[in-house]
Design a protein around this motif. Structure first.
Motif: not given
Lengths: 396, 396
Positions: B360-364
């Motif tokens: 999962a990328f960053g705030a995702a």
């Protein structure tokens, strides 16, 4: 400060949601007859006439000369059609793209038609330096516009990362090393015109939806390939923004081999094998030539050097799988693949299309893949389009 | 034919888009005060009062007893609140899910609250046999409803595959072996009530959006795990349908090893390692026990048999990566992971969450993963919710 002259108000006034729909249709699909505007917006002829009257007075909408002999279906035969169109120069917009090493600015009309372009190097990515550079480019463009600057409706700024367009705050931009930087407010104060900050890929998606390949598309995606790999999605009548500010992170889908480590620190990201930097590193390593440029690496691949060919192939495979994922998951009718490094695109386009076809599911394969080179000006034009859309939607 | 008694018209009449919004809010968020309905829909108190008056007369909306002491922000202090709610039994709906080997039907009220359930085996998947079975279940449910059948607003049918809900035609359902089968029209003729056919995952997504975890979610996804792996996306205020009828095909994202061949014929699909059938085949092969059941395979994994554990692990890794892709690409605030085989879920939930977190990328990564067992009744309830939504939106 941008000298906007007389101080007359350039704001766009569209008083009802119906007026917004009607003006949008004329803007994105003009020249277009009144009957077609009504039909395509589902609104009455009376509503079209009522909306258009003040816009004709304002000069932002004009009536074209009748199209001899071209009567639309449903019109009385022989009756001439007087199509409506937006006058691009009736309002002007500036768009600026911020890169780590330079800012690129454009001045455009209402249809995102580019009038002037400026590029200025950026010495530092500190917020103060970026604000200074963006303001400087905007002011220079204002000087180039001269008296026409009175028609400016705003300045758009496109930044990569997680941007809150509503507040004008850059929440997180790894490329600039920013977290929680207010950008719109200080720029608006400095320039004396409204400023809108948007994520760069989202802004590009807006430009393509209103003025590009997405014009007639109900659902589409823009995929950008270059030093990073991004994706803008347009679904259910709007750009997909992500509940937490993250969406379209195509570059960080885990589609590559897990031994590929991405600049973001994760393993197996698409960017870890398919960004221009990753391709270049792979070719340098394979050919033991640490000073190779990307153009030289592409040259080696064209000559058939196996290590160079393999690097482009690996990139194409990851990008093709990523495109199939966009199609299988969100089902767009069109995907625009826009590459900064499109001069190298022929090296992996076949691999991309083959991998896409191998993984696209059923009718998702009917999705149209359009490939196009794009320039840094396109990013700046996206920033301008973001302002145009916000102004039309009365968000400005 | 379903005996609907007096022939009185059970249709829901909401004359304006504002009325639809107001009724939807009361339906999905009641009991709710008038002030909150106005605030949450952005409509005036006058509009709320005007919409609600005929609905109170109809009996589909009721005023609850005042909540002692609970005054909403903005109300006069001490003034009692008379919250509005939809009366579930004021209208009824049938929902039927078609599986290759059986049909499952439910009768529900307006909030998709299940009143009766029926399951009937299906001898053949020919369109005639399915129409006969669906009609039979609907008629039996009609008998169970007795006089209440007069309040039926319609029958929903949920089918896997590419379904055109507007025309009621199943365009392509590999599971049933159908292409271009008209389903709504012959059923409506036979039953004498309106029929809506929808894709099963889309219908489930509608149910969860209006009556489940998606109630307060602006953007969410439902991922179903079982004999197939599906995904429904709700973005920008609507279910994502796909330009060519394909969307949410999470089961066919190329995330598994390319030597895994899927039932669809492609390589590397998530389903090729993560469907319940694929897991079972892998455990059977690893343990050389060709007659093992899924429950027995799960038992071996729980006992720590390496080949069995590896099969569940491989499934969890593929599902976790698929969930990360949904989050990175579309940025939902909530993902409901609904498993038919949830009794086995604890075997790979940890792997799923670990793989999700890794990609999962960053705030995702802030996206909330909710896991829940679901039953075949839930699919039928989805079909009912699809009818309720169509009726409210006046599409029926």
């Amino acid at each position: 400060m941008i000298a906007t002259g007389t101080g007359e108000d350039a704001r766009l006034r569209l008083r009802t949601p119906a007026s917004v729909d009607i003006f949008t249709r004329i803007l994105t699909h003009g020249p277009i007859g009144r009957i077609d505007v009504g039909r395509q917006t589902g609104l009455s002829q009376a509503a079209v006439t009522k909306t258009v009257a003040p816009l004709l007075l304002d000069g932002i909408v004009a009536v074209d000369r009748p199209l001899a002999g071209a009567a639309p279906a449903g019109a009385a035969p022989g009756r001439p059609v007087h199509p409506l169109r937006v006058v691009p120069s009736a309002r002007l917009v500036l768009g600026v793209k911020v890169n780590p090493d330079e800012v690129i600015g454009v001045a455009t009309g209402m249809t995102a038609d580019i009038l002037h372009v400026l590029r200025r190097p950026l010495g530092s990515t500190s917020p103060a330096a970026v604000i200074e550079a963006v303001a400087g480019v905007a002011e220079e463009l204002g000087v180039l516009l001269g008296e026409r600057a009175a028609r400016l409706i705003g300045v758009g700024v496109a930044v990569s990362g997680d941007v809150d367009a509503a507040t004008g705050i850059v929440r997180d931009s790894p490329l600039l090393g920013w977290r929680g930087v207010p950008l719109a407010h200080p720029l608006a104060t400095r320039l004396g015109v409204p400023v809108r900050v948007d994520n760069d890929v989202r802004a590009l998606t807006i430009a393509e939806h209103w003025f590009g390949v997405g014009r007639d598309s109900g659902s589409f995606a823009v995929v950008t390939i270059g030093s990073g790999i991004g994706c803008g999605l347009y679904l259910n009548d709007d750009v997909v923004s992500g509940a937490h500010g993250v969406a379209g992170e195509l570059g960080h889908l885990p589609l590559a081999s897990l031994d590929a480590i991405c600049v973001c620190g994760r393993r197996g990201c698409v960017e870890a094998v398919a960004s221009s930097g990753a391709v270049l590193r792979a070719v340098r390593a394979a050919t033991d030539a640490p000073l190779l440029t990307l153009a030289e690496a592409a040259g080696l691949a064209r000559e058939g050097v196996p290590g160079a060919m393999a690097a482009f192939d690996r990139a194409g495979t990851a990008i093709g799988a990523a495109l199939a994922i966009v199609a299988n998951l969100t089902g767009p009718d069109t995907v625009l693949v826009a590459g900064e490094g499109m001069q190298e695109f022929e090296l992996y386009e076949r691999t991309i299309r083959r991998t896409f076809a191998a993984h696209a599911f059923g009718a998702a394969a009917d999705c149209l893949l359009v490939t196009r080179a794009h320039t840094f000006e396109d990013w700046a034009r996206g920033a301008a389009a973001s302002v145009i859309r916000a102004a039309v939607r009365q968000e400005f």
